[in-house]
Scaffold this motif. Structure first.
Motif, short mmCIF file in Angstrom:
data_model
loop_
_atom_site.label_atom_id
_atom_site.label_comp_id
_atom_site.label_asym_id
_atom_site.label_seq_id
_atom_site.Cartn_x
_atom_site.Cartn_y
_atom_site.Cartn_z
N LYS A 252 3.48 -50.59 2.98
CA LYS A 252 4.26 -51.84 2.89
C LYS A 252 4.07 -52.70 4.14
O LYS A 252 4.17 -53.92 4.08
CB LYS A 252 5.75 -51.54 2.70
N ALA B 136 1.73 -55.78 4.38
CA ALA B 136 2.11 -57.04 3.74
C ALA B 136 2.18 -58.17 4.75
O ALA B 136 2.45 -57.97 5.92
CB ALA B 136 3.44 -56.89 3.03
N ASP B 137 1.94 -59.34 4.24
CA ASP B 137 2.11 -60.58 4.99
C ASP B 137 3.32 -61.26 4.37
O ASP B 137 3.42 -61.33 3.14
CB ASP B 137 0.85 -61.43 4.83
N GLN C 196 2.94 -63.62 1.40
CA GLN C 196 2.30 -63.17 0.16
C GLN C 196 3.30 -63.00 -0.97
O GLN C 196 4.45 -62.65 -0.74
CB GLN C 196 1.55 -61.85 0.40
N ALA D 180 3.85 -57.54 -3.11
CA ALA D 180 3.91 -56.50 -2.08
C ALA D 180 2.81 -55.47 -2.32
O ALA D 180 2.36 -55.28 -3.45
CB ALA D 180 5.28 -55.82 -2.14
N PRO D 181 2.36 -54.79 -1.26
CA PRO D 181 1.38 -53.72 -1.44
C PRO D 181 1.95 -52.62 -2.34
O PRO D 181 3.17 -52.44 -2.42
CB PRO D 181 1.17 -53.19 -0.02
N THR D 182 1.07 -51.92 -3.03
CA THR D 182 1.50 -50.81 -3.88
C THR D 182 1.03 -49.49 -3.28
O THR D 182 -0.10 -49.39 -2.79
CB THR D 182 0.96 -50.93 -5.32
N SER E 187 -3.44 -53.61 -1.46
CA SER E 187 -2.78 -54.85 -1.10
C SER E 187 -3.77 -56.00 -1.23
O SER E 187 -4.95 -55.84 -0.94
CB SER E 187 -2.27 -54.79 0.35
N LEU F 35 -4.15 -59.91 0.04
CA LEU F 35 -3.66 -61.00 0.87
C LEU F 35 -4.48 -62.24 0.54
O LEU F 35 -5.70 -62.23 0.67
CB LEU F 35 -3.82 -60.65 2.35
#
Length: 185
Positions: free
Chosen positions: A49, A52-53, A56, A59-61, A74, A76
């Motif tokens: 997580k 993440a930016d 964005q 969210a990342p998984t 992720s 971006l």
């Protein structure tokens, strides 16, 4: 007391007469360089997580497999006129929390996006490998599209253009079995 500590961190000191004086603080780069980052040993959902930016949408998984292996993905995106530059991040690892493979897909747009995506990719590499390993001109090589293969702190990395498209590149990394053993947590 907290105020004094914060002021001294940004380079302002106060004497007994409550007179503020600006001092020359050490640049942030020097502070970070002294401490140095060590490679990630226990990659987990929280670290995924952290990729993440805030700007964005998605969210990342982080996916945990039944055997304990895991994968973090992720995307971006950096919108600009015309194409949308992006950095796709895929990191895989084992039940011990160690990463075993990564792929960073850089989809360049303008010359500025090349610099931004290359710096972001370099920060992911630093997170995984650590920044105590010299990576001379790596960001410039990524931005210029210069293909290479190298070993960085026991990890094997390869940077290659995707097909015939001069704006898409992949950076692959594999973690050698002995890498990151014996490194302080």
């Amino acid at each position: 007391m907290l105020v004094v500590a914060l002021l001294s961190f940004v380079g302002i000191t106060m004497d007994d007469n409550r007179t503020a004086r600006v001092t020359e603080p050490a640049p942030l780069q020097q502070i970070v360089a002294k401490a140095g980052r060590i490679p990630v040993r226990n990659f987990d959902a929280a670290r995924c997580k952290a990729l993440a930016d805030l700007s964005q949408k998605a969210a990342p998984t982080f996916t945990q497999m039944p055997n304990g292996d895991w994968e973090c993905n992720s995307l971006l995106e950096f919108p600009e006129t015309g194409r949308t530059p992006s950095l796709f991040i895929q990191i895989r690892g084992n039940k011990d929390g160690r990463w075993t493979y990564f792929r960073l897909k850089l989809n360049f747009g303008s010359p500025l996006s090349r610099q931004i995506l290359s710096e972001r990719a370099l920060s992911v590499i630093h997170m995984l490998i650590g920044d105590r390993t010299p990576m001379k001109d790596l960001s410039a090589k990524l931005a210029s599209g210069q293909e290479f293969e190298s070993a960085l702190a026991g990890a094997k990395v390869r940077y290659k253009q995707e097909g015939m498209d001069k704006s898409r590149f992949n950076l692959f990394g594999t973690n050698s079995p002995g890498f990151s053993k014996g490194i302080a947590e």
